[in-house]
Design a protein around this motif. Structure first.
Motif, PDB file in Angstrom:
ATOM      1  N   ASP A   1     -31.084  -9.495 -14.638  1.00  0.00           N
ATOM      2  CA  ASP A   1     -29.859  -9.685 -13.879  1.00  0.00           C
ATOM      3  C   ASP A   1     -28.720 -10.118 -14.781  1.00  0.00           C
ATOM      4  O   ASP A   1     -28.916 -10.495 -15.930  1.00  0.00           O
ATOM      5  CB  ASP A   1     -30.100 -10.732 -12.803  1.00  0.00           C
ATOM      6  CG  ASP A   1     -30.566 -12.040 -13.402  1.00  0.00           C
ATOM      7  OD1 ASP A   1     -29.779 -12.988 -13.408  1.00  0.00           O
ATOM      8  OD2 ASP A   1     -31.712 -12.097 -13.888  1.00  0.00           O
TER       9      ASP A   1
ATOM     10  N   ASP B   1     -28.913 -16.911  -5.264  1.00  0.00           N
ATOM     11  CA  ASP B   1     -28.475 -16.948  -6.663  1.00  0.00           C
ATOM     12  C   ASP B   1     -29.446 -17.683  -7.577  1.00  0.00           C
ATOM     13  O   ASP B   1     -29.471 -17.432  -8.778  1.00  0.00           O
ATOM     14  CB  ASP B   1     -27.098 -17.599  -6.760  1.00  0.00           C
ATOM     15  CG  ASP B   1     -26.036 -16.749  -6.098  1.00  0.00           C
ATOM     16  OD1 ASP B   1     -26.274 -15.535  -5.954  1.00  0.00           O
ATOM     17  OD2 ASP B   1     -24.987 -17.290  -5.720  1.00  0.00           O
TER      18      ASP B   1
ATOM     19  N   CYS C   1     -33.059  -4.215 -10.233  1.00  0.00           N
ATOM     20  CA  CYS C   1     -34.490  -3.965 -10.220  1.00  0.00           C
ATOM     21  C   CYS C   1     -34.734  -2.482  -9.960  1.00  0.00           C
ATOM     22  O   CYS C   1     -34.288  -1.935  -8.953  1.00  0.00           O
ATOM     23  CB  CYS C   1     -35.120  -4.872  -9.164  1.00  0.00           C
ATOM     24  SG  CYS C   1     -36.421  -4.190  -8.183  1.00  0.00           S
TER      25      CYS C   1
ATOM     26  N   VAL D   1     -24.360  -5.405  -5.987  1.00  0.00           N
ATOM     27  CA  VAL D   1     -25.049  -5.100  -4.731  1.00  0.00           C
ATOM     28  C   VAL D   1     -24.323  -3.966  -4.014  1.00  0.00           C
ATOM     29  O   VAL D   1     -24.947  -3.031  -3.506  1.00  0.00           O
ATOM     30  CB  VAL D   1     -25.133  -6.348  -3.816  1.00  0.00           C
ATOM     31  CG1 VAL D   1     -25.857  -6.011  -2.522  1.00  0.00           C
ATOM     32  CG2 VAL D   1     -25.856  -7.489  -4.534  1.00  0.00           C
TER      33      VAL D   1
ATOM     34  N   ALA E   1     -33.144  -6.602  -5.568  1.00  0.00           N
ATOM     35  CA  ALA E   1     -32.036  -6.889  -6.476  1.00  0.00           C
ATOM     36  C   ALA E   1     -31.490  -5.575  -6.998  1.00  0.00           C
ATOM     37  O   ALA E   1     -32.227  -4.603  -7.133  1.00  0.00           O
ATOM     38  CB  ALA E   1     -32.510  -7.748  -7.644  1.00  0.00           C
ATOM     39  N   SER E   2     -30.198  -5.543  -7.275  1.00  0.00           N
ATOM     40  CA  SER E   2     -29.591  -4.287  -7.755  1.00  0.00           C
ATOM     41  C   SER E   2     -30.078  -3.959  -9.159  1.00  0.00           C
ATOM     42  O   SER E   2     -30.075  -2.815  -9.572  1.00  0.00           O
ATOM     43  CB  SER E   2     -28.072  -4.417  -7.754  1.00  0.00           C
ATOM     44  OG  SER E   2     -27.657  -5.288  -8.786  1.00  0.00           O
TER      45      SER E   2
ATOM     46  N   ALA F   1     -30.904 -10.718  -1.636  1.00  0.00           N
ATOM     47  CA  ALA F   1     -30.569 -10.200  -2.971  1.00  0.00           C
ATOM     48  C   ALA F   1     -30.759 -11.327  -3.977  1.00  0.00           C
ATOM     49  O   ALA F   1     -30.122 -12.378  -3.878  1.00  0.00           O
ATOM     50  CB  ALA F   1     -29.131  -9.689  -2.998  1.00  0.00           C
ATOM     51  N   ILE F   2     -31.663 -11.088  -4.935  1.00  0.00           N
ATOM     52  CA  ILE F   2     -32.005 -12.128  -5.904  1.00  0.00           C
ATOM     53  C   ILE F   2     -31.088 -12.047  -7.124  1.00  0.00           C
ATOM     54  O   ILE F   2     -31.001 -10.995  -7.760  1.00  0.00           O
ATOM     55  CB  ILE F   2     -33.478 -11.965  -6.359  1.00  0.00           C
ATOM     56  CG1 ILE F   2     -34.430 -11.992  -5.162  1.00  0.00           C
ATOM     57  CG2 ILE F   2     -33.865 -13.036  -7.381  1.00  0.00           C
ATOM     58  CD1 ILE F   2     -34.496 -13.280  -4.415  1.00  0.00           C
ATOM     59  N   ARG F   3     -30.457 -13.156  -7.450  1.00  0.00           N
ATOM     60  CA  ARG F   3     -29.654 -13.276  -8.674  1.00  0.00           C
ATOM     61  C   ARG F   3     -28.758 -12.053  -8.876  1.00  0.00           C
ATOM     62  O   ARG F   3     -28.877 -11.337  -9.855  1.00  0.00           O
ATOM     63  CB  ARG F   3     -30.558 -13.452  -9.901  1.00  0.00           C
ATOM     64  CG  ARG F   3     -31.483 -14.656  -9.836  1.00  0.00           C
ATOM     65  CD  ARG F   3     -32.215 -14.864 -11.144  1.00  0.00           C
ATOM     66  NE  ARG F   3     -31.289 -15.068 -12.242  1.00  0.00           N
ATOM     67  CZ  ARG F   3     -30.678 -16.218 -12.517  1.00  0.00           C
ATOM     68  NH1 ARG F   3     -30.914 -17.268 -11.804  1.00  0.00           N
ATOM     69  NH2 ARG F   3     -29.831 -16.310 -13.505  1.00  0.00           N
ATOM     70  N   ASP F   4     -27.876 -11.835  -7.930  1.00  0.00           N
ATOM     71  CA  ASP F   4     -27.097 -10.603  -7.951  1.00  0.00           C
ATOM     72  C   ASP F   4     -25.607 -10.893  -7.758  1.00  0.00           C
ATOM     73  O   ASP F   4     -25.243 -11.869  -7.113  1.00  0.00           O
ATOM     74  CB  ASP F   4     -27.584  -9.671  -6.841  1.00  0.00           C
ATOM     75  CG  ASP F   4     -27.868  -8.289  -7.374  1.00  0.00           C
ATOM     76  OD1 ASP F   4     -27.213  -7.915  -8.359  1.00  0.00           O
ATOM     77  OD2 ASP F   4     -28.732  -7.606  -6.816  1.00  0.00           O
TER      78      ASP F   4
ATOM     79  N   SER G   1     -32.857 -18.077  -6.774  1.00  0.00           N
ATOM     80  CA  SER G   1     -34.203 -17.727  -6.294  1.00  0.00           C
ATOM     81  C   SER G   1     -34.809 -18.806  -5.391  1.00  0.00           C
ATOM     82  O   SER G   1     -36.025 -18.941  -5.319  1.00  0.00           O
ATOM     83  CB  SER G   1     -35.173 -17.446  -7.459  1.00  0.00           C
ATOM     84  OG  SER G   1     -34.597 -16.570  -8.382  1.00  0.00           O
TER      85      SER G   1
END
Lengths: 183, 184
Positions: free
Chosen positions: A65, B134, B84, B116, B81-82, B108-111, B136
């Motif tokens: 990320d 943000d 991933c 996104v 997540a975007s 959405a994880i850490r995105d 997790s």
């Protein structure tokens, strides 16, 4: 079972991958070979280098990320006593991404988020063992490196006691024999 | 020592260490050759969702609270997540599920918002709500250890099933069945 994965990659995204400069066999030929090689060997080498550069160009963007790490992922707590407590706990918690590392060792973003979680909870006055149990409730015993006494692991903890007991019994029999029987 | 002539009984005892060794050898080979399962299953399946309140990941969809998931109808909670790649691979399957009337919420994880948005524009948006996680926090709270993961949540907000990894086409009927079970 491992099955090959295929991922759709749209043309728009392909451009985002890091690429090296356009590969030109001629320039590699001139600039990187100081000593002239026989024509055949030189051509092979050039093509080898082109192939290697092709490999670099084809390296996909890593699944990572772009968000900055969580506030307490890489920042210690202000109170040294609390930080020591947090660190002792983090060293005994498994990173779920890099499964042989502790979250204190791992650079995986998720390990950072777990460190943030641990430090925040310690700062809020939670006990390390309570935090460990919180994680065990969610991920099972696998998340902790400290051995947990469960029905499955109980024999391991009982074994030393059993061995001591058996040893005591054997020794008792032997001592009795020497005292009573032979001279 | 007591009996110098080897008896039949002693002969059998002699073979025991070798037999033990082979037993151990077979055990080790079995462990070595069997592919290890690296997935960490959530121990939270069967428990109600913990309370959380996530801000919207994109302006087009509302954020996500644990209370939003207990609607009386089973829903899917998709952790994605975007950044991933398997999350992009499972997009057609999520779209197919959404088309069959399955309600899907996303975390959405850490995105970042723009990432996104780009991801949804490219692969479709099957989500009713998308919360931004943000640090997790929700992922850790439900025992998810990676992206993508999909949880079946029943009408009371209890986690009923966890699917680890991308949803393949062959997983869709299984998830529909799990949703039916959760709806009973």
């Amino acid at each position: 079972m491992i099955t090959p994965l295929t991922f759709p990659v749209a043309p728009a995204q392909a451009g985002a991958y890091p690429t090296v400069a356009p590969v030109r066999p001629r320039c590699i030929d001139k600039e990187s070979l100081s000593r002239p090689l026989p024509a055949q060997g030189r051509r092979t080498l050039v093509w080898l280098m082109v192939a290697m550069m092709g490999l670099f160009a084809a390296t996909p963007a890593t699944a990572q990320d772009l968000l900055p790490p969580a506030p307490y992922a890489y920042k210690q707590l202000d109170d040294p006593a609390q930080e020591a407590k947090a660190l002792a706990l983090m060293e005994t918690l498994r990173c779920l991404k890099c499964q042989s590392q502790s979250i204190a060792d791992s650079d995986a973003p998720m390990a950072g988020d777990m460190r943030h979680q641990v430090r925040e909870r310690i700062a809020a006055g939670e006990q390390p063992e309570a935090i460990r149990q919180w994680l065990v409730e969610r991920y099972g015993d696998y998340v902790t490196y400290t051995p947990q006494v469960r029905a499955l692991t109980a024999p391991l903890f009982a074994a030393p006691l059993v061995f001591l007991l058996v040893a005591a019994l054997l020794l008792r029999r032997r001592f009795r024999k020497t005292r009573g029987g032979k001279p | 020592m007591s009996d110098p002539t080897p008896t039949r009984r002693n002969g059998l005892w002699l073979w025991l260490p070798l037999a033990l060794f082979f037993g151990f050898f077979v055990l080790v080979m079995f462990g070595l050759l069997r592919p290890a399962d690296r997935n960490v299953a959530s121990a939270f399946v069967g428990k109600p969702l913990p309370a959380f309140d996530l801000r919207p990941a994109v302006p087009e969809r509302p954020g996500l609270r644990a209370a939003d998931m207990a609607t009386g109808q089973p829903r899917l909670l998709n952790v994605f997540a975007s950044w991933c790649i398997p999350c992009a691979a499972e997009a057609p399957q999520l779209a197919a599920l959404a088309q069959q009337g399955v309600a899907i919420d996303g975390v959405a994880i850490r995105d970042r918002q723009e990432d996104v948005q780009r991801f949804l524009a490219q692969y479709g948006n099957p989500f009713a709500r998308i919360g931004a996680d943000d640090v997790s926090a929700v992922q850790l709270a439900i025992g998810s250890s990676g992206v993508p993961e999909t949880f079946v949540i029943d009408g009371k907000g209890v986690i009923r099933h966890q699917h680890i990894g991308d949803i393949r086409a062959e997983d869709v009927p299984m998830l529909l069945e799990k949703l039916r079970e959760a709806g009973r």
